[in-house]
Each structure stands twice: as C-alpha cells, then as structure tokens.
Write an enzyme that holds these catalytic residues in place. Structure first.
Site, PDB file in Angstrom:
ATOM      1  N   SER A 195      27.322 -53.525  28.230  1.00 38.32           N
ATOM      2  CA  SER A 195      28.578 -53.585  27.475  1.00 38.32           C
ATOM      3  C   SER A 195      28.292 -53.556  25.966  1.00 38.32           C
ATOM      4  O   SER A 195      27.651 -52.614  25.487  1.00 38.32           O
ATOM      5  CB  SER A 195      29.345 -54.847  27.908  1.00 38.32           C
ATOM      6  OG  SER A 195      30.701 -54.750  27.567  1.00 38.32           O
ATOM      7  N   ASP A 229      34.247 -48.219  36.042  1.00 39.39           N
ATOM      8  CA  ASP A 229      34.491 -48.989  34.814  1.00 39.39           C
ATOM      9  C   ASP A 229      35.729 -48.432  34.116  1.00 39.39           C
ATOM     10  O   ASP A 229      35.808 -47.250  33.809  1.00 39.39           O
ATOM     11  CB  ASP A 229      33.261 -48.879  33.903  1.00 39.39           C
ATOM     12  CG  ASP A 229      33.240 -49.930  32.799  1.00 39.39           C
ATOM     13  OD1 ASP A 229      34.313 -50.269  32.265  1.00 39.39           O
ATOM     14  OD2 ASP A 229      32.137 -50.394  32.470  1.00 39.39           O
ATOM     15  N   HIS A 261      33.757 -52.750  35.405  1.00 39.54           N
ATOM     16  CA  HIS A 261      32.823 -53.130  34.342  1.00 39.54           C
ATOM     17  C   HIS A 261      31.833 -54.182  34.828  1.00 39.54           C
ATOM     18  O   HIS A 261      30.698 -54.244  34.350  1.00 39.54           O
ATOM     19  CB  HIS A 261      33.605 -53.653  33.142  1.00 39.54           C
ATOM     20  CG  HIS A 261      32.766 -53.837  31.921  1.00 39.54           C
ATOM     21  ND1 HIS A 261      32.095 -52.800  31.310  1.00 39.54           N
ATOM     22  CD2 HIS A 261      32.471 -54.947  31.188  1.00 39.54           C
ATOM     23  CE1 HIS A 261      31.435 -53.261  30.256  1.00 39.54           C
ATOM     24  NE2 HIS A 261      31.643 -54.556  30.166  1.00 39.54           N
TER      25      HIS A 261
END
Lengths: 335, 335
Positions: A125, A280, A309
């Site tokens: 991320s 995601d 995610h």
C-alpha cells in the site's frame, strides 16, 4: 501496549513544500543483524495509519524475509504518530511527501546504519508507493523492489476515494480551520465506515468471508470491531497528514524527474515484482500493469485473491501470504 | 424550477414495519396516452435521491420508450420529497421497504389508472430493484422486466457501501436522536464526496472521462459541480429514508416468499433482460449473473462500459444509452 523501536533525530529537514522540520524524528525498527559486508539489508516501510508492527506478518524464520539471514529495517511513515507527526510536534505540521519520507530514510540508512546497498525494498500500500520511489530516486542502491498492493503515484480514482475518506472525517464538528482541536470520535467512526466499503472486495462479501474467515457474526460487528477499532483511537491530525501524503504521491513529482512519470518508472533498474491484488478497489491491477510496461526489469504477479486490498494487508488471508512470500523468495534468489 | 406531476392520495397505507401512513401521497408522472385496450402501459419507477425527471433521458419519440406508442408511468419513490417523505409528513417518518413502494404503485395502476397488464417494468438502480419486485410480486401482470444497474436485493457489499454514505452524512453535528433538525450542509457535502468514489469506475477516471467527456477542469470541480450539487440541497431525512429502503431491499423479505430468495427469482415469469454495467462498483455484474441463473426467462446483457454505475444513469454516456435502448427495443419486440 508499549511498542519497542529506535529513533533517529534529524536536526533540520528541508521538505518539498519549502518548509523545514526541526528535530525531526524518524522511528524505525530493525529485525536481524547487519552482516560484516553490510550487504544483507532489506527496507520495509510502513503503510497508511499503521506502524512497523503491522509489517511483522511477512517477517519470520519461515519467511522469505528471514531475520536470521537479512537485516530488515522498517522506517515509520512521517505522520504515523511514532515518527514526527502532528501529535508529537508543536505547531501546525507541514505537508510531507513520499519523496520527503524516502529521502529521510536514505539518510537513516547511509548515515546511521552504514548501509550503501539494499537487497530489497518491499512494502504494501503506501509502503509500496515508497518502494517505487526508492527504485527511481536511488537506482544504484536498490537491487530489487517488491511493491505489493500499491502504485508509483496516487491514481485519479484513488484520489477521489481518499477525498471521501477525508470528507467523512472532517464532517465532524471538531474540524475547524483545517485542524482538529479535540478527538473527533464521530468523524473517526464515519471515516472507518467509509473505509469499510473499500478495504475488501465485492466478492469477499459475496462469499461472506467477513463471517466465515474473519469470524464476525454480522456486517455491523465486522465494521465496528475491524474498522472502527482500527481508526477510533488514532490522532485525527496524523490521519490528515498521511492522507495528504498519499493523495499527493507521485514518483515523478520532484526535481529529479520534474513530472516525467514514464521516465521515473524507466529509471527503476532494480529487478521488480509488482504484486497488485486481483480485486483491490483502490490499487486495481490494471494500474500496475501499465506501470510494469514502463519498468525495464519488472514482472507483474497478480495476487489471485478476493480479499481486495487486504490481500496485501496484515496477513489476514493465509493463501495470500503464501503467494506473496513465494514471490519474494523467487525475487531474492535472482542474481 | 417547478416539476409537473400528478399525485394520488391513499388514506391509509399499512407498511411492512407494522406502522401505517395516513393520507400517503404517491407522486407520479405519465408520458403518452393509455390506449383503448389499456395494454400499452410501461412502469418506470425512480432511483435513489432522484425523481421522474431523472428518467427522461431514456424516454422519447426516438427511443424504445416512445410516448407516442406507450403509456409510461413513472411513480416517485417514497421518501424522495415528491411522494410521501419526511420532508412533507408530520412526525417521524416510518421505514418503508421496496415492497411497500411496489404495493402502493400496484394500487395506483389498478385503482386509479385502470391498468391490469404492463408491457414492461423498467428501471435503473433502486428503480431496477423495484422492477425485480414487480416481476416476483405480480408475475401475472408483468410481461417484461428490464432491471438496469440494479439487483433483486441489496448485496452485502452494497450494504457496507451504503453504511459509509450514511456515516458521512450523519457525522454532521446536526444529526441527533436519529434525525436531522436542521439542514446539514457539512454532512451533505461529505456524503457527496464519499459517493464520488463509487458512482463511476476506476477505468473512468484512468481515462480522464470526468475531464474529456463531462467537461470538468479538475477532479475537485467534478466533485463539487457533479456530486455536491446533486446532494447539497436535498432533505437529509429524506436521504436517510431512501438509504434505509435501499439497504433493506430484498425481493424475498415479505409474506409471499418468506425469505426464499431463489423462489422469488424463480417466480419472475416475465421475459427479462438484466443489464448490469461491466464496471459498476456497487451493482457488480457478477451479482446479476447469479440472479439470472434463478430466473426462468431472463438473459444477461452486460453494458460494455467504463462509466460504472452511471452507464445506467442520466444518459451521461451516449454509447450506453444506445446499448440500453437497443436492448429495450429487442425486449419489447418479443411476444
């Protein structure tokens, strides 16, 4: 809970915005030992609203990121509450970029830890965003990068998503003049509820994995115990700082690349394995595929997961951890 | 702007929640004329936070929904501010279901308009949810249904998405005791900003269609002029009513099907063309495909669009309008 970590203090840090941070702290945690040749270092920066402890699911004696073999350095993102942040700094905290973070981390590695070469920069991320920046800003220093569920810049849709998260937080009456003067319980809960729609995928909820895999008895319990718990005790000004950093992330927004995004990606000579999650919602695999096209030594490995995610988050799904760990093992075995 | 429409008043309406609405108004607009045989009627209910004027992009002399051929009835959703709503009703408005709406519409058609047979029930989004209900609750009355960018019930992920929208709205300090006592400008803007991430798709923003097709100069202008404009003047209690209706939508949550979702879908004998958008983030095509499996006379026609949910909204993308209109033309031509 006491979190154990080291701190490096930088007397004076010039930021991209033109302001300076004085006595700027960078909190970091190391796992394993640097060897005599100083050539076994791995960098593993942190993600949004997290700290180095949230990286530990991918570190261990049974993992590619094995502390008995590698010296793993996890620097904490500016604004996360352990490194310099609104919550521990007097006055209004300046906007800090990913580039600011990475340049500070570079000083930490070279000046304090004596590291001139990284075997790998890995992150998920916002951590992944930092690994892209490392590959472009210090190509001679980074042998490999593994960005997981991330991107080299904030995509336009991601920017809109972040705007919604910020709007929910700042709808709280305690937000005035661009700042929170008190803990905004209502805004933090609202932000958590907005985030809840984005972190996992439609397919995740269709398969009821919130119930069968995570063990929550209802959607409401999932939202309260997973999402509200993650955000309600955070410092809201810290969150705003990190949201700004994320929303303004761009590998080419600096004096090295001057906005030339393709050139920045082309500069990443490191062997790269780019790992988006198939599902995601804010780092979609299509964006990763476009990035890989510009990178000379990159391969795309899409995590075949419905965990959205969170295929790259906290190790919540063992199959995703296995997939990611295997790709890291392969990458580290490449000369 | 004055909106022209008719109103039917129902002295006493029993709702699924057990409460009653007295002098309950149902606002509706008709296009075209009912023919002598009373067999040319089409029902076209409204969507979330909209009214019948938001259906007019799909109605016209050049369209399948041609008012010179069909008598098109657009009933307004309870809670939308034209039909009975918190904003025009004394006291706390009760929770109303899609089933409540559809049963009221049935009374409107049969008792006021003298319609016993519908050529088609068509709708987008919450309008589509109503068409599924029509097909299941009045199978003998509905020859065809065309649910566009909708579903037969609120999916679990959609429920989480709605929860985020509601949380942003109710983060406003004006929300107390489950009710807004004043116009919550801050909460409405926050809700709009959350919605902005969901209405279009990642691919839409990647292609910069907000700029090149919709004509906004920046993401911020898109958010302010498209999304905030859509929500900031709405009555917040009306929005909460409609969000509740949506979140609790379930074709089988009534005394006809008693929770048997598959049985409710199997009851839809109407010829059906189910049209999700390929990139809809809250009515994903995978859910539509599962629904079609249970329906005896349904085909799936995925709108090949990057416009997300707005492939079925307001006619913003001409190619999507052409696709939808062509499918409706085919459906109406089937005996």
């Amino acid at each position: 809970m006491t979190i154990d970590y080291d701190v490096q203090v930088f007397p004076r840090v010039s930021l991209q915005c033109g302001r300076e941070l004085h006595d700027c702290t960078l909190a970091f945690k190391t796992y394993g030992e640097l060897n005599a040749r100083r050539d076994n270092a791995i960098l593993f920066p942190t993600w949004f609203a997290g700290n180095h402890t949230h990286n530990e699911w991918l570190i261990g004696p049974d993992k590619a990121l094995n502390p008995s073999r590698y010296f793993i350095v996890c620097p904490n993102l500016l604004g996360n509450g352990l490194s310099a942040s609104p919550s521990n700094t007097t006055g209004r905290f300046p906007p800090v970029t990913i580039c600011d973070n990475v340049r500070l981390q570079h000083q930490l590695l070279t000046q304090r830890l004596g590291i001139e070469r990284l075997q790998l920069a890995v992150g998920t991320s916002m951590g992944a965003i930092q690994t892209f920046h490392w590959g472009a800003l210090y190509p001679e220093m980074v042998a490999r990068i593994a960005p997981i569920c991330g991107a080299a810049r904030c995509a336009r849709h991601t920017s809109v998503f972040i705007e919604g998260v910020r709007a929910a937080l700042t709808a709280d009456a305690g937000f005035e003049d661009g700042w929170f003067h008190a803990h905004p319980e209502r805004g933090l809960r609202a932000m958590a509820r907005v985030y809840a729609g984005w972190g996992f995928s439609q397919a995740f909820f269709r398969a009821e994995l919130d119930r069968t895999a995570l063990g929550f008895s209802s959607l409401e319990e999932h939202i309260v115990r997973f999402w509200e718990e993650a955000f309600r005790s955070q410092d809201a000004n810290n969150l705003l700082t990190m949201l700004w950093t994320w929303q303004n992330a761009d590998i080419s927004a600096n004096d090295v690349f001057n906005g030339d995004y393709a050139a920045a990606l082309a500069t990443i000579s490191a062997k790269a394995v780019v790992m988006p999650s198939q599902t995601d919602l804010y780092f979609p695999p299509e964006d990763s595929a476009l990035e890989v096209q510009h990178m000379p030594n990159a391969t795309l490995q899409v995590i075949p997961s419905v965990w959205g995610h969170f295929a790259g988050g906290l190790g919540v799904n063992p199959a995703d951890v296995t997939f990611i760990d295997a790709r890291l093992r392969e990458l580290l075995s490449l000369d």
